[in-house]
Design a protein around this motif. Structure first.
Motif, PDB file in Angstrom:
ATOM      1  N   PHE A 612       0.828  -1.205   0.000  1.00  0.00           N
ATOM      2  CA  PHE A 612       0.000   0.000   0.000  1.00  0.00           C
ATOM      3  C   PHE A 612       0.862   1.254   0.000  1.00  0.00           C
ATOM      4  CE2 PHE A 612      -2.464   3.340   2.037  1.00  0.00           C
ATOM      5  CZ  PHE A 612      -3.565   3.349   1.203  1.00  0.00           C
ATOM      6  N   CYS A 616       1.075   4.279  -2.605  1.00  0.00           N
ATOM      7  CA  CYS A 616       0.998   5.709  -2.282  1.00  0.00           C
ATOM      8  C   CYS A 616       2.157   6.456  -2.920  1.00  0.00           C
ATOM      9  CB  CYS A 616       1.033   5.916  -0.770  1.00  0.00           C
ATOM     10  SG  CYS A 616      -0.460   5.391   0.047  1.00  0.00           S
ATOM     11  N   GLU A 617       3.352   5.865  -2.824  1.00  0.00           N
ATOM     12  CA  GLU A 617       4.507   6.541  -3.413  1.00  0.00           C
ATOM     13  C   GLU A 617       4.346   6.669  -4.918  1.00  0.00           C
ATOM     14  OE1 GLU A 617       8.370   4.905  -2.312  1.00  0.00           O
ATOM     15  OE2 GLU A 617       7.746   5.294  -0.240  1.00  0.00           O
ATOM     16  N   LEU A 619       1.604   6.786  -6.481  1.00  0.00           N
ATOM     17  CA  LEU A 619       0.586   7.805  -6.730  1.00  0.00           C
ATOM     18  C   LEU A 619       1.178   9.203  -6.565  1.00  0.00           C
ATOM     19  CD1 LEU A 619      -2.992   7.799  -6.238  1.00  0.00           C
ATOM     20  CD2 LEU A 619      -1.914   9.435  -4.751  1.00  0.00           C
ATOM     21  N   GLY A 620       2.016   9.361  -5.542  1.00  0.00           N
ATOM     22  CA  GLY A 620       2.663  10.655  -5.335  1.00  0.00           C
ATOM     23  C   GLY A 620       3.503  11.040  -6.538  1.00  0.00           C
ATOM     24  N   ASP A 623       1.288  11.878  -9.454  1.00  0.00           N
ATOM     25  CA  ASP A 623       0.696  13.198  -9.312  1.00  0.00           C
ATOM     26  C   ASP A 623       1.664  14.294  -9.703  1.00  0.00           C
ATOM     27  OD1 ASP A 623      -1.714  14.536  -8.428  1.00  0.00           O
ATOM     28  OD2 ASP A 623      -0.423  15.447  -6.915  1.00  0.00           O
ATOM     29  N   TYR A 627       1.309  13.658 -13.893  1.00  0.00           N
ATOM     30  CA  TYR A 627       0.126  14.506 -14.054  1.00  0.00           C
ATOM     31  C   TYR A 627       0.480  15.985 -14.098  1.00  0.00           C
ATOM     32  CZ  TYR A 627      -4.373  16.560 -13.475  1.00  0.00           C
ATOM     33  OH  TYR A 627      -5.480  17.333 -13.670  1.00  0.00           O
ATOM     34  N   ASP A 628       1.246  16.407 -13.092  1.00  0.00           N
ATOM     35  CA  ASP A 628       1.534  17.843 -13.021  1.00  0.00           C
ATOM     36  C   ASP A 628       2.592  18.258 -14.040  1.00  0.00           C
ATOM     37  OD1 ASP A 628       1.187  20.411 -11.906  1.00  0.00           O
ATOM     38  OD2 ASP A 628       3.119  20.171 -10.917  1.00  0.00           O
ATOM     39  N   ILE A 632      -0.109  18.757 -17.079  1.00  0.00           N
ATOM     40  CA  ILE A 632      -0.502  20.141 -16.833  1.00  0.00           C
ATOM     41  C   ILE A 632       0.521  21.110 -17.420  1.00  0.00           C
ATOM     42  CG2 ILE A 632      -0.904  21.858 -15.053  1.00  0.00           C
ATOM     43  CD1 ILE A 632      -3.154  19.982 -15.044  1.00  0.00           C
ATOM     44  N   ASN A 633       1.799  20.866 -17.074  1.00  0.00           N
ATOM     45  CA  ASN A 633       2.811  21.745 -17.648  1.00  0.00           C
ATOM     46  C   ASN A 633       2.899  21.566 -19.156  1.00  0.00           C
ATOM     47  OD1 ASN A 633       3.204  22.525 -15.114  1.00  0.00           O
ATOM     48  ND2 ASN A 633       5.333  21.870 -14.937  1.00  0.00           N
TER      49      ASN A 633
ATOM     50  N   TYR B 160       8.228  29.982 -10.261  1.00  0.00           N
ATOM     51  CA  TYR B 160       7.489  28.921 -10.938  1.00  0.00           C
ATOM     52  C   TYR B 160       6.144  28.710 -10.243  1.00  0.00           C
ATOM     53  CZ  TYR B 160       6.457  24.033 -12.213  1.00  0.00           C
ATOM     54  OH  TYR B 160       5.873  22.877 -12.629  1.00  0.00           O
ATOM     55  N   LYS B 164       2.451  29.437 -11.814  1.00  0.00           N
ATOM     56  CA  LYS B 164       1.536  28.312 -11.924  1.00  0.00           C
ATOM     57  C   LYS B 164       0.210  28.634 -11.240  1.00  0.00           C
ATOM     58  CE  LYS B 164       1.793  23.485 -12.184  1.00  0.00           C
ATOM     59  NZ  LYS B 164       2.828  22.521 -12.432  1.00  0.00           N
ATOM     60  N   TYR B 168      -3.270  28.992 -13.400  1.00  0.00           N
ATOM     61  CA  TYR B 168      -4.353  28.092 -13.019  1.00  0.00           C
ATOM     62  C   TYR B 168      -5.596  28.904 -12.643  1.00  0.00           C
ATOM     63  CZ  TYR B 168      -3.564  23.025 -12.171  1.00  0.00           C
ATOM     64  OH  TYR B 168      -3.450  21.683 -12.267  1.00  0.00           O
ATOM     65  N   PRO B 234      -9.346  16.858 -10.877  1.00  0.00           N
ATOM     66  CA  PRO B 234      -7.924  16.908 -11.231  1.00  0.00           C
ATOM     67  C   PRO B 234      -7.366  18.319 -11.357  1.00  0.00           C
ATOM     68  CG  PRO B 234      -9.257  16.629 -13.178  1.00  0.00           C
ATOM     69  CD  PRO B 234     -10.192  16.870 -12.057  1.00  0.00           C
ATOM     70  N   PHE B 235      -7.931  19.258 -10.631  1.00  0.00           N
ATOM     71  CA  PHE B 235      -7.443  20.646 -10.770  1.00  0.00           C
ATOM     72  C   PHE B 235      -6.565  21.051  -9.588  1.00  0.00           C
ATOM     73  CE2 PHE B 235     -11.708  20.478 -12.743  1.00  0.00           C
ATOM     74  CZ  PHE B 235     -11.339  20.717 -14.057  1.00  0.00           C
ATOM     75  N   HIS B 236      -5.905  20.096  -8.960  1.00  0.00           N
ATOM     76  CA  HIS B 236      -5.305  20.371  -7.661  1.00  0.00           C
ATOM     77  C   HIS B 236      -3.813  20.627  -7.690  1.00  0.00           C
ATOM     78  CE1 HIS B 236      -4.527  16.219  -8.580  1.00  0.00           C
ATOM     79  NE2 HIS B 236      -3.524  16.270  -7.743  1.00  0.00           N
ATOM     80  N   THR B 237      -3.155  20.469  -8.844  1.00  0.00           N
ATOM     81  CA  THR B 237      -1.692  20.390  -8.748  1.00  0.00           C
ATOM     82  C   THR B 237      -1.015  21.724  -8.458  1.00  0.00           C
ATOM     83  OG1 THR B 237      -1.414  20.640 -11.105  1.00  0.00           O
ATOM     84  CG2 THR B 237      -1.557  18.398 -10.257  1.00  0.00           C
ATOM     85  N   PRO B 240      -0.036  21.878  -3.947  1.00  0.00           N
ATOM     86  CA  PRO B 240       1.148  21.491  -3.183  1.00  0.00           C
ATOM     87  C   PRO B 240       2.306  22.453  -3.436  1.00  0.00           C
ATOM     88  CG  PRO B 240       0.290  19.628  -4.429  1.00  0.00           C
ATOM     89  CD  PRO B 240      -0.509  20.805  -4.833  1.00  0.00           C
ATOM     90  N   TYR B 295      -7.359  10.168  -2.576  1.00  0.00           N
ATOM     91  CA  TYR B 295      -6.182  10.562  -3.342  1.00  0.00           C
ATOM     92  C   TYR B 295      -5.292  11.488  -2.520  1.00  0.00           C
ATOM     93  CZ  TYR B 295      -3.746  12.090  -7.638  1.00  0.00           C
ATOM     94  OH  TYR B 295      -2.822  12.358  -8.613  1.00  0.00           O
ATOM     95  N   MET B 298      -3.633   9.511   0.310  1.00  0.00           N
ATOM     96  CA  MET B 298      -2.576   8.621  -0.159  1.00  0.00           C
ATOM     97  C   MET B 298      -1.354   9.420  -0.581  1.00  0.00           C
ATOM     98  SD  MET B 298      -4.585   5.624  -2.231  1.00  0.00           S
ATOM     99  CE  MET B 298      -3.113   4.732  -2.727  1.00  0.00           C
ATOM    100  N   ALA B 299      -1.591  10.525  -1.259  1.00  0.00           N
ATOM    101  CA  ALA B 299      -0.456  11.358  -1.664  1.00  0.00           C
ATOM    102  C   ALA B 299       0.242  11.913  -0.422  1.00  0.00           C
ATOM    103  CB  ALA B 299      -0.927  12.490  -2.573  1.00  0.00           C
ATOM    104  N   GLN B 303       4.520  11.652   1.056  1.00  0.00           N
ATOM    105  CA  GLN B 303       5.410  12.816   1.064  1.00  0.00           C
ATOM    106  C   GLN B 303       6.502  12.717   2.113  1.00  0.00           C
ATOM    107  OE1 GLN B 303       5.154  14.801  -1.426  1.00  0.00           O
ATOM    108  NE2 GLN B 303       3.286  13.717  -2.014  1.00  0.00           N
ATOM    109  N   LYS B 308       4.440  19.662   2.320  1.00  0.00           N
ATOM    110  CA  LYS B 308       3.692  19.043   1.235  1.00  0.00           C
ATOM    111  C   LYS B 308       2.665  18.064   1.792  1.00  0.00           C
ATOM    112  CE  LYS B 308       5.584  18.843  -3.315  1.00  0.00           C
ATOM    113  NZ  LYS B 308       6.687  18.442  -4.134  1.00  0.00           N
ATOM    114  N   TYR B 312      -1.291  18.240   1.014  1.00  0.00           N
ATOM    115  CA  TYR B 312      -2.148  17.173   0.493  1.00  0.00           C
ATOM    116  C   TYR B 312      -3.249  16.809   1.488  1.00  0.00           C
ATOM    117  CZ  TYR B 312       0.318  16.102  -3.829  1.00  0.00           C
ATOM    118  OH  TYR B 312       0.837  16.155  -5.089  1.00  0.00           O
TER     119      TYR B 312
END
Lengths: 700, 502
Positions: A612, A616-617, A619-620, A623, A627-628, A632-633, B160, B164, B168, B234-237, B240, B295, B298-299, B303, B308, B312
């Protein structure tokens, strides 16, 4: 009565506040005695309530206090206090153990780094525990449920410099929370269907048919009886966590990292029994199926934990697994419908197991001091392989150990005999009474008495193993043995008190028959009527008949199995007729499995927690990196790229067009400037030509 | 004066910003105490507002209503109800406390505090505006100071992060603007007045826009605008990053107040004005809430940077808000607003505590400490309190609001709620694990001389701790404030139909 209860509830909280904010300043001036005093005064108040209850001698007595707490107009939650005989008895259990543990701790914890804080935490624990006992609703129980979890976390991790202690505290809290989400979900079902958390109202409303009417609104029209089973089992999940039932039992043995008096108070006598208490409270609305589930979980836990206790060498670990096993007994009893027996065992167990832990603490204390004198920091003071022959040096501790071991092993004249016997008779009656349903197939219900009697035999064996290894035989480490001393009075007095409380007569007065549990306890505690109307409820009346029939055979069998267990222990550990090592070698995998707790921790760590956390890692990273940074970028990058393209196009085409037109007009201007001669004659010629042209165009 | 309380409480910080701009930059103490004085006065005004506020009625109170640009029917319209009152209090409180957290800002203090006050005014304005146009102006006013506060006074990646955040949010603002204009032009007569728009709710449900149901289109436009602020997966990035790079006080404001604007927007604008669409979107919103809960948790568990992790955790906690309000039940709705307030106080504490540690150790790596409870027992105690508040321990306000969200959502979104309870375990896991790694075990020899938390830092933390504890034991005052308006909102939205459950 209510006022007394409120004092009993809040005085320990006062102790917490005083110790946390002012404790350090008064550490030298014996500030801990404030807490001890507070605890003994609540003990006196609890005893007053007990006397009042006994003089009333009314099994149906109850009192309730409501207090509106949270009101949204269309939705509200009340808090309140509910007192019946169960409450009063439970308050006394908590008060007795807590007061004695406070007294004991003044000696055991003397000179500790966080001495005043320790007493503060004992205070908040006692407060929260009393809150559970007095709660009149599931919601209020849940609040205090979490708070005992907090105090347990704080006290297990009391010596947090040790990683093992810090880990154990965290493990206890999180494992409990897993059970709690089940409990919370069960509460949500009940509140949604019945619109209340209050125990009495839940019972009444189920009885009045509200459950049958409303249950269909959940899970797309689920059958009401099924939902009631689910709700009951889910709420019981909380008890699985708190009372360390399989598969959530793993935290309790680790919790032994806490100071030993804490183990006695929280992890043997009171908090871990809270799960049993919760099951007692929800008993009236458990369906027959829910009860069967509960019985099997309890029965399995009882025998499972007993098989582990046999091979442990740490004196506290043996007792810890023994606690898990005994809690399984109580849970099994409630599941089979032996309500009185289950609660009775909770009370007797609190006394003798509290005493066993405190007595083991006395041994550890003595070992510790001896090791301290020898400046030995390597030897484990809790390992029974370093003990032996302590009987002569610590007579009081030994005596207490003997009495309480007799009680837990189910030897007549001691309290444990009565309560354990009642439970075993209960499982017997239960199995004999099952005639239909899935339990009747292959006589599955008979597994429960088998678990019960099996665990009884094993319990007798491992407890006497503990006694023989610790107190009999040669001293295995003569160096250490030389410096062993009996513990001070502050420690031995609580031991003796609890040993006395383990005698049968304490619970049977005014009757003095050592083999019948008939007495004040069975007069004031009687099984409540089931509120279940949606389908098959547990048939209590039939069961009570069966209980009578099973009483004598169960008793005889239980004495025999206990005797066998003790006999084996005598042969192996006292007389040495059978070598333990040979036995272990012969049993091979079984021995290793038991010694390693059947690898449950390894399974959880490698099978669940690590994967698990890896998830999580991942997923981190997903993310952040994918994803970011990428998606996104990537938008940003694409916009930038497009913009560059647009910029180029702008330069070439748009700007080009503009420049081109500029060039065209420049050229035009340059060309035309030649006709701007400034001579009037030239202009007159142009006018003439133009006029001629116009004339020609107009005419033709 | 009572008639203009809302205007005063909104524009007072702007006045303060101007005054601070006039103070010579060497007079550092004047600047700091000036900012503290202004925000302190604002806090007193906010408390006064609550004193004159009538709890028993759901209606808008303390109204200030004037024509502003009559040609376009734009009004200067402010008012307060049970939804905005807690937010006004939260904004004033956190702004005041954040000034003390900003005490040691090292460069260009004058600019910092002036921009900070401007930000304060923008936030306050958003919460008291009842005219969409006015609301939008305040919404945008906030953006610029925030950009500079992160971009100039932030951490190593500040530029940066600031860009961002800005892009956003600007993206969201554009959609918000479109949605607002669509509402304006469909409404007859054209208006930005939120109350009148809500009365015309049925028109938006009937009308068409781009060949689709106008209500739904507008709802989605507003949704993206608000979702970015919350932030909803998914608009969260941006979150953090912005939280980590922003200076401590700005993280406090970001987590404490700014995130609430998103959910506030839903409840103030989307829900009452676009009822049908709100009901249509309730299930997706609940699912998004669940995703946020799991999510985010878990994130957070993954960390190593403490800040961070806290950031999250905000994502996770805001998920409860979404779940509660999506259900459209009295308990869920009041629970959501209560959770907004509680997350404000609790996450503010968490960020302040991270800041305290960072100021001393100059890093935030969870693995880089160990055993420091021995040298900084008071700091360890306060952190334990905040962490336990964060993981929803009974006795702290977060527990009640989370429980209410669950209770409210359960009858409607049964399975979603059951899955979301996993968040309870995960929240406990990351907070306790982080606590163990930082404070327990053998003392890391590097931190033998770690300095204990000082009185100024405690001064900012204690009020929050007291409020969290007080509302955890006695939630009634806050719930009284909230519930009548929110119960009415539930009724209004529910009049448009039934929520599809799961």
């Amino acid at each position: 009565m209510i006022k007394l209860a409120l004092f009993i509830l809040f005085l320990p909280l006062l102790s917490f506040v005083l110790q946390i904010f002012f404790g350090r300043r008064f550490e030298e001036k014996k500030g801990e005695w404030v807490s001890v005093g507070i605890q003994f005064s609540t003990l006196i108040m609890s005893l007053v309530m007990l006397v009042m209850m006994l003089s009333r001698s009314d099994p149906d007595f109850s009192l309730e206090l409501h207090q509106s707490w949270l009101d949204l107009g269309l939705f509200k939650i009340d808090l309140g206090i509910y007192i019946d005989n169960i409450t009063v008895i439970m308050l006394n259990v908590v008060a007795i153990i807590s007061a004695l543990v406070h007294l004991y701790s003044t000696a055991y914890m003397a000179g500790d780094v966080r001495y005043s804080r320790y007493f503060g935490f004992l205070g908040i624990f006692t407060f929260s525990m009393n809150g559970i006992v007095l709660a009149n609703s599931l919601f209020m129980i849940y609040i205090f449920w979490e708070l005992v979890g907090l105090s347990s976390y704080l006290l297990i991790g009391h010596w947090w410099e040790k990683d093992s202690a810090a880990n154990a505290g965290k493990k206890a809290f999180i494992t409990n929370r897993i059970g709690d989400i089940g409990m919370f979900t069960g509460m949500l079902i009940i509140a949604t269907v019945l619109g209340t958390f209050n125990f009495q109202l839940i019972g009444e409303r189920i009885h009045d048919g509200m459950w049958a009417a409303n249950a269909g609104m959940l899970f797309g029209g689920i059958e009401p009886h099924k939902l009631l089973t689910i709700a009951g089992v889910l709420v019981f999940m909380g008890a699985v966590g708190k009372s360390a039932q399989f598969p959530l039992h793993v935290w309790l043995p680790d919790a032994m990292e806490g100071p030993t008096p804490v183990s006695a108070l929280i992890h043997a006598a009171t908090m871990v029994a809270a799960g049993v208490y919760l099951t007692v409270r929800i008993f009236p609305f458990l369906t027959a199926d829910a009860m069967a589930t509960i019985a099997f979980i309890g029965g399995f836990t009882a025998i499972y934990a007993a098989t582990i206790a046999i091979t442990q060498n740490d004196i506290k670990k043996v007792l810890a697994y023994s606690t898990v096993s005994q809690l399984g007994y109580m849970i099994m009893a409630l599941g089979t419908g032996a309500y009185v027996a289950g609660f009775f065992h909770l009370v007797t167990h609190a006394m003798f197991k509290g005493a066993l832990f405190l007595a083991s603490g006395s041994v550890i204390h003595a070992m510790h001091h001896s090791l301290h004198k020898l400046k030995d920091h390597e030897t484990d003071p809790q390992d029974m392989r370093n003990m032996g022959g302590l009987r002569s040096k610590m007579p009081i501790t030994f005596g207490v150990f003997m009495v309480t071991t007799a009680a837990i092993s189910g030897i007549p004249l001691f309290s444990g005999f009565l309560s354990k016997d009642a439970i075993l008779a209960g499982t017997w009656a239960y199995a004999a009474n099952v005639h239909d349903g899935w339990l009747a197939h292959l006589h599955l219900a008979w597994i429960l008495p088998v678990f019960g009697f099996g665990a009884a035999a094993i319990t007798a064996f491992y407890m006497f193993r503990l006694i023989f290894m610790t107190f009999y035989g040669e001293a295995k480490k003569p160096q250490i043995f030389k410096h062993i001393k009996e513990s001070p009075k502050a420690m031995t007095v609580p031991l003796v008190v609890l040993a006395v409380m383990s005698l049968f007569i304490v619970f049977t007065l005014p009757s003095v028959n050592p083999i019948s549990d008939h007495g004040w306890f069975t007069t004031v505690v009687q099984a409540p009527e089931s509120a279940v109307t949606t389908g098959a409820a547990f048939d209590l009346e039939n069961f009570e008949h069966g209980l009578h029939a099973a009483h004598v055979p169960a008793m005889v069998t239980s004495i025999i199995v206990a005797g066998l267990g003790i006999l084996l222990a005598v042969l192996v550990y006292l007389l040495g007729k059978i070598s333990a090592d040979n036995l272990a070698a012969k049993l091979g995998a079984l021995y290793r499995g038991s010694y390693n707790k059947w690898y449950m921790d390894e399974f959880y760590i490698n099978g669940i927690i690590r994967p698990f956390l890896k998830g999580c890692e991942a997923l981190g990273r997903f993310d952040l990196d994918f994803y970011d940074h990428y998606l996104i970028n990537g938008w940003g990058r694409n916009v930038k790229r497009t913009s560059k393209g647009v910029g180029l196009a702008d330069d070439l085409i748009v700007d080009g067009a503009v420049n081109f037109s500029g060039i065209v007009f420049q050229w035009l201007g340059w060309t035309l400037k030649f006709i701007q001669t400034g001579k009037i004659q030239n202009y007159l010629i142009f006018v003439l030509i133009g006029a001629t042209l116009l004339f020609v165009v107009n005419v033709f | 004066m009572e008639n203009h309380l809302l205007s005063i409480v909104t524009f007072l910080p702007i006045f303060g910003a101007v005054v601070i701009a006039l103070v010579p930059r060497e007079k550092l103490n004047w600047i700091r105490w000036g900012a503290a004085g202004i925000t302190g006065l604002q806090l007193i005004l906010a408390i006064w507002i609550l004193k004159v506020f009538n709890f028993s009625t759901p209606d808008v109170q303390l109204v200030e209503h004037y024509a502003w640009i009559p040609d376009f029917n734009i009004e200067y319209f402010m008012g307060l109800d049970g939804l905005s009152a807690p937010m006004v209090l939260l904004t004033a409180l956190l702004s005041f406390l954040a000034v003390f957290t900003s005490w040691n800002i090292e460069k260009a203090q004058k600019g910092y505090f002036a921009l900070f006050l401007l930000l304060d005014a923008g936030m306050m304005g958003v919460f008291v505006s009842l005219d969409f146009f006015l609301f939008y102006i305040f919404w945008e006013v906030m953006l610029l100071p925030m950009y500079f506060l992160i971009g100039i006074w932030g951490g190593p990646q500040r530029e940066y992060a600031a860009i961002k955040f800005f892009l956003y949010t600007l993206f969201g603002s554009v959609l918000l603007l479109l949605g607002m204009l669509a509402l304006y032009f469909i409404a007859e007569p054209h208006t930005f007045n939120m109350l009148i728009l809500a009365e015309q709710s049925s028109q938006f449900g009937k009308g068409m826009l781009l060949g689709m149901n106008a209500g739904k289109v507008i709802f989605m436009l507003l949704f993206v605008g608000f979702a970015i602020k919350v932030p909803i997966f998914p608009f969260h990035t941006w979150l953090p990053l912005a939280h980590v790079e922003a200076p401590t006080a700005i993280s406090v404001i970001l987590a404490g107040v700014l995130l609430k604007m998103g959910t506030y927007g839903f409840l103030r604008i989307s829900f009452p004005i676009l009822k049908e669409a709100a009901i249509w979107f309730a299930l997706p919103l609940a699912i998004l809430g669940l995703i946020n809960v799991i999510y985010g948790a878990m994130a957070a568990l993954a960390q190593r940077d403490l800040k961070k992790m806290v950031a999250y955790s905000s994502v996770s906690h805001m998920g409860f808000v979404l779940l509660g309000m999506a259900a459209l039940t009295p308990a869920g709705m009041s629970g959501a607003v209560f959770q907004m307030f509680n997350h404000g106080t609790i996450s503010a504490m968490l960020f302040m505590l991270v800041g305290v540690l960072y100021d001393r150790a100059h890093h935030r790596d969870i693995e880089g400490f160990g055993g420091i409870a021995k040298v900084v027992p008071i700091y360890a105690g306060v952190t334990a309190l905040a962490f336990f508040a964060g993981l929803g321990l009974p006795g702290f306000s977060g527990f009640i609001s989370e429980a209410l969200c669950f209770i409210g959502a359960f009858p409607v979104f049964t399975w979603i709620t059951i899955l979301a309870t996993l968040g309870i375990v995960l929240n406990a896991a990351y907070f306790l694990w982080a606590y163990q790694r930082i404070f327990m075990g053998e003392l890391n020899s590097k931190y033998e001389k770690l300095e204990e938390i000082n009185n100024r830092e405690l001064f900012a933390l204690i009020p929050l701790a007291v409020i969290t504890f007080f509302l955890g034991v006695y939630p009634t005052p806050m719930l009284n404030l909230i519930s009548s308006s929110l119960n009415q909102l539930v009724e209004v939205v529910k009049s448009a139909g039934m929520v599809a459950g799961l």
